[in-house]
Design an enzyme around this catalytic site. Structure first.
Site, mmCIF file in Angstrom:
data_model
loop_
_atom_site.group_PDB
_atom_site.id
_atom_site.type_symbol
_atom_site.label_atom_id
_atom_site.label_comp_id
_atom_site.label_asym_id
_atom_site.label_seq_id
_atom_site.Cartn_x
_atom_site.Cartn_y
_atom_site.Cartn_z
ATOM 1 N N ASP A 135 40.893 61.280 39.076
ATOM 2 C CA ASP A 135 40.542 62.192 40.176
ATOM 3 C C ASP A 135 39.232 61.750 40.826
ATOM 4 O O ASP A 135 39.102 61.749 42.053
ATOM 5 C CB ASP A 135 40.324 63.622 39.653
ATOM 6 C CG ASP A 135 41.584 64.214 39.073
ATOM 7 O OD1 ASP A 135 42.679 63.752 39.455
ATOM 8 O OD2 ASP A 135 41.473 65.130 38.242
ATOM 9 N N GLY A 157 59.779 56.086 34.078
ATOM 10 C CA GLY A 157 59.286 57.143 33.212
ATOM 11 C C GLY A 157 59.153 56.636 31.791
ATOM 12 O O GLY A 157 59.575 55.521 31.490
ATOM 13 N N HIS A 178 43.434 72.093 40.244
ATOM 14 C CA HIS A 178 43.928 71.320 41.393
ATOM 15 C C HIS A 178 44.814 72.190 42.286
ATOM 16 O O HIS A 178 44.652 72.228 43.496
ATOM 17 C CB HIS A 178 44.796 70.149 40.916
ATOM 18 C CG HIS A 178 44.043 69.001 40.319
ATOM 19 N ND1 HIS A 178 43.003 68.378 40.953
ATOM 20 C CD2 HIS A 178 44.213 68.346 39.144
ATOM 21 C CE1 HIS A 178 42.561 67.388 40.192
ATOM 22 N NE2 HIS A 178 43.284 67.339 39.070
ATOM 23 N N HIS A 208 42.875 72.468 33.941
ATOM 24 C CA HIS A 208 42.603 71.360 34.849
ATOM 25 C C HIS A 208 43.640 71.329 35.983
ATOM 26 O O HIS A 208 43.287 71.311 37.165
ATOM 27 C CB HIS A 208 42.620 70.048 34.039
ATOM 28 C CG HIS A 208 42.384 68.816 34.838
ATOM 29 N ND1 HIS A 208 41.197 68.112 34.778
ATOM 30 C CD2 HIS A 208 43.168 68.153 35.732
ATOM 31 C CE1 HIS A 208 41.277 67.072 35.595
ATOM 32 N NE2 HIS A 208 42.463 67.075 36.188
ATOM 33 N N GLU A 209 44.896 71.373 35.600
ATOM 34 C CA GLU A 209 45.951 71.311 36.620
ATOM 35 C C GLU A 209 45.976 72.569 37.484
ATOM 36 O O GLU A 209 46.216 72.500 38.687
ATOM 37 C CB GLU A 209 47.321 71.096 35.977
ATOM 38 C CG GLU A 209 47.453 69.801 35.183
ATOM 39 C CD GLU A 209 47.066 68.569 35.974
ATOM 40 O OE1 GLU A 209 47.344 68.521 37.180
ATOM 41 O OE2 GLU A 209 46.458 67.653 35.381
HETATM 42 ZN ZN ZN Z 1 43.237 65.864 37.618
#
Ligand code: ZN
Ligand code: ADP
Length: 584
Positions: A494, A192, A420, A416-417
């Site tokens: 993506d 991370g 998905h 955006h998320e």
């Molecule tokens: Zn994405």
């Protein structure tokens, strides 16, 4: 400088005498003091453990802890140091200079003596490596009994903490597991962004299990003499084994184990390889259940040599991500403890305004605030101090208006998320979206929607199409909400995934009637001529799925808005929260 042997001997003799007497002087004057690093001293101060400081202008200061222990540490010699101490209710004793002088001189003598002897000894060049060796041997061993760090010192990182907690018992009672023939997990990789508490977690594991903590950093091995890195690793493991149970921590493991590209690795050096091999050998040399855990940390898991990640090596990988708003509040709270914080300070608000801050940055923010308050001799740390510190912490970083800190970016990421996640949920009840977040992770650009497809041996054409559409969901949401001209670069990986899946679907798996059953990999490998029909067809298919994806999102606009809205509020959502929204 060439010295005649006799002269050299004489010199050594004289200096040895001087050295011995100065060491005597020095030790005598600071006999009962335990030398501690300045950083640890600051932690002691913050935790309110320090009772008294003898302040002078010498290089070292001495003091007493509330438990009666005396210590010595570096003197920062800053103007506001005294105020800083007073702010923490520490008794400050100004010490007279005469004693100081004697100690100072003996200290300088000592240093000079060591310097000259070291020079003489090292005039022989082959000894150089030896010196390096002793330098490197000073590994960072935390004393197991004092100042133990536990999981209470780590805020947020709940998942990582959970997975590590399981190991405490493994370390403490290896015999229990031995009886059942279970093998202790050998290597754990924490990955991370920097400052997210990886080192802290490793220390906490050692602290909780009450075993010694051995730490080295991969970057220490970059420029060492041939073969030294490997022997250093062997020595480290030897020492750890001798101490029985322990936690060995290797920070920045990527500088040891970089991915080897091609025959002549550009990234890893030969020495790096040797060191890495020694590490792997040591790790496989464990009988298994000694109660030794090897942990490593990296900011860049993608560049790691796969050899490191194989079973029996660092086969447990735990992501340690940037904190979301709740975790940030918890971290701020932790680092405000034992600080005189004014009642007007709203940690929740600060948490909201510190998106993308790591734990280290938050700690830094609170520390800067304390320094500013101390400098001004204010009684409490106020919002004003914190606001000022905020800019100090962000120095050198892109300047952004604080309240609107990338609000636009946040909104785009949220939609955006949400795109998905919503597509995944709508396409199949079996798709699990375990977490959606607008905090960037190592794996994704803006955030991530972890989507675990149902377990099965084969993927059907439908499964692949579903995954393609999930991948397209982010871009589709951006277009619907912000318009065709405002789509962003956030979808690049993506699109890469979607293209790869489409190409395999039609070129490798024979799942498109128009292209037929032909496998294009074979054709390419046979150097046969290929036309571009495969690309044309992929484009057609992608466009068709993209339209369908947009349809799904438009039909479910209400959910898209509420998921995105919730994401803006909470920054990350777990599966239940998404299900709740979808059920409303
Ligand atoms: Zn994405
Ligand atoms: P990393 O090893 O991931 O680079 P560290 O563990 O060295 O990060 O973190 C540096 C410092 O930042 C810690 O000593 C601690 O003060 C603070 N910190 C980072 N993450 C956290 C956290 N989750 N909770 C509390 N403090 C944290």
């Amino acid at each position: 400088m060439k010295l005649d042997r006799k002269v050299k001997l004489l010199l050594v003799l004289v200096i040895s005498i001087a050295l011995t007497s100065s060491i005597y002087l020095y030790i005598n004057s600071s006999k009962q003091y335990e030398e501690i690093p300045y950083k640890l001293f600051l932690t002691h101060v913050e935790k309110g453990l320090v009772d008294e400081i003898e302040l002078s202008d010498r290089a070292k200061i001495t003091g007493k802890l509330k438990n009666g222990e005396s210590f010595i540490t570096d003197n920062p010699r800053t103007e506001d140091f005294k105020e800083f101490l007073l702010l923490y209710n520490i008794n400050v004793k100004e010490v007279d200079k005469s004693g100081v002088l004697g100690q100072g001189i003996s200290f300088i003598l000592l240093l000079a003596g060591i310097g000259v002897v070291a020079y003489l000894v090292n005039s022989n060049n082959s000894k150089q490596a030896e010196k390096e060796m002793t330098n490197m041997s000073k590994m960072d061993t935390e004393s197991p009994l004092s100042n133990r760090i536990t999981f209470n010192d780590v805020a947020g990182n709940e998942e990582a903490k959970e997975s590590l907690k399981e190991l405490i018992d493994f370390i403490k009672n290896p015999d229990k597991y031995n009886k059942y023939g279970a093998r202790l997990p050998r290597g754990i990789l924490l990955y991370g962004p920097p400052g997210t508490g990886k080192t802290l977690l490793a220390k906490a594991l050692a602290g909780e299990a009450k075993v010694p903590f051995y730490a080295v950093s991969g970057s220490d091995f970059i420029q060492v003499y041939a073969g030294l890195g490997a022997s250093r690793i062997r020595e480290l493991f030897k020492e750890a084994k001798e101490s029985g149970k322990s936690v060995i921590f290797i920070d920045e493991i990527d500088s040891l184990g970089k991915k080897r590209k091609g025959a002549n690795a550009q990234g890893g050096s030969e020495e790096g390889d040797r060191t890495l091999n020694a590490l792997l050998t040591e790790m496989s040399g464990f009988k298994g259940n000694e109660g030794i855990i090897v942990m490593a940390a990296t900011n860049r898991i993608d560049t790691l040599d796969e050899a490191l990640l194989r079973p029996g090596r660092f086969d447990r990988q735990i992501e340690v991500g940037l904190p979301d708003v709740n975790a940030r509040e918890a971290i701020l709270k932790l680092h405000s403890k034992n600080k005189p914080i004014s009642k007007n300070v709203d940690l929740k608000q600060i948490a909201l305004e510190t998106i993308y801050f790591s734990g280290a940055k938050l700690e830094n923010l609170m520390n800067e605030s304390a320094m500013i308050a101390a400098k001004k001799r204010d009684k409490y740390i106020t919002m004003e101090h914190i606001n000022k510190a905020y800019f100090t912490v962000l120095v050198g970083e892109e300047k952004k208006d604080r309240s609107s800190i990338s609000l636009e970016d946040k909104k785009i990421t949220a939609y955006h998320e949400a795109g998905h996640a919503l597509v995944a949920k709508k396409l199949s009840k079996l798709n699990r979206v375990t977490k959606v977040s607008i905090i960037p992770s190592t794996k994704g650009m803006g955030g991530f929607s972890l989507n675990i497809p149902p377990d099965k041996m084969y993927q059907t054409k439908r499964d692949i199409i579903t995954n393609i559409m999930i991948a397209l969901g982010g871009r589709a949401a951006e277009e619907i909400i912000f318009g065709k001209d405002n789509i962003t670069t956030g979808a690049s990986s993506d699109l890469q995934k979607a293209t790869e899946m489409t190409l395999s679907m039609i070129g490798s798996y024979g799942m498109d009637e128009e292209v037929g059953l032909i496998n294009y990999d074979v054709i390419l490998n046979s150097n046969l001529e290929t036309d571009i029909s495969l690309m044309e067809r992929s484009k057609e298919i992608l466009e068709k799925f993209y339209t369908e994806t947009k349809e799904i999102l438009k039909e479910n606009r209400k959910y898209l808005d509420s998921i995105a809205g919730k994401l803006l509020d909470k920054e990350s959502l777990i599966e239940e929260e998404i299900n709740e929204i979808l059920a409303s």
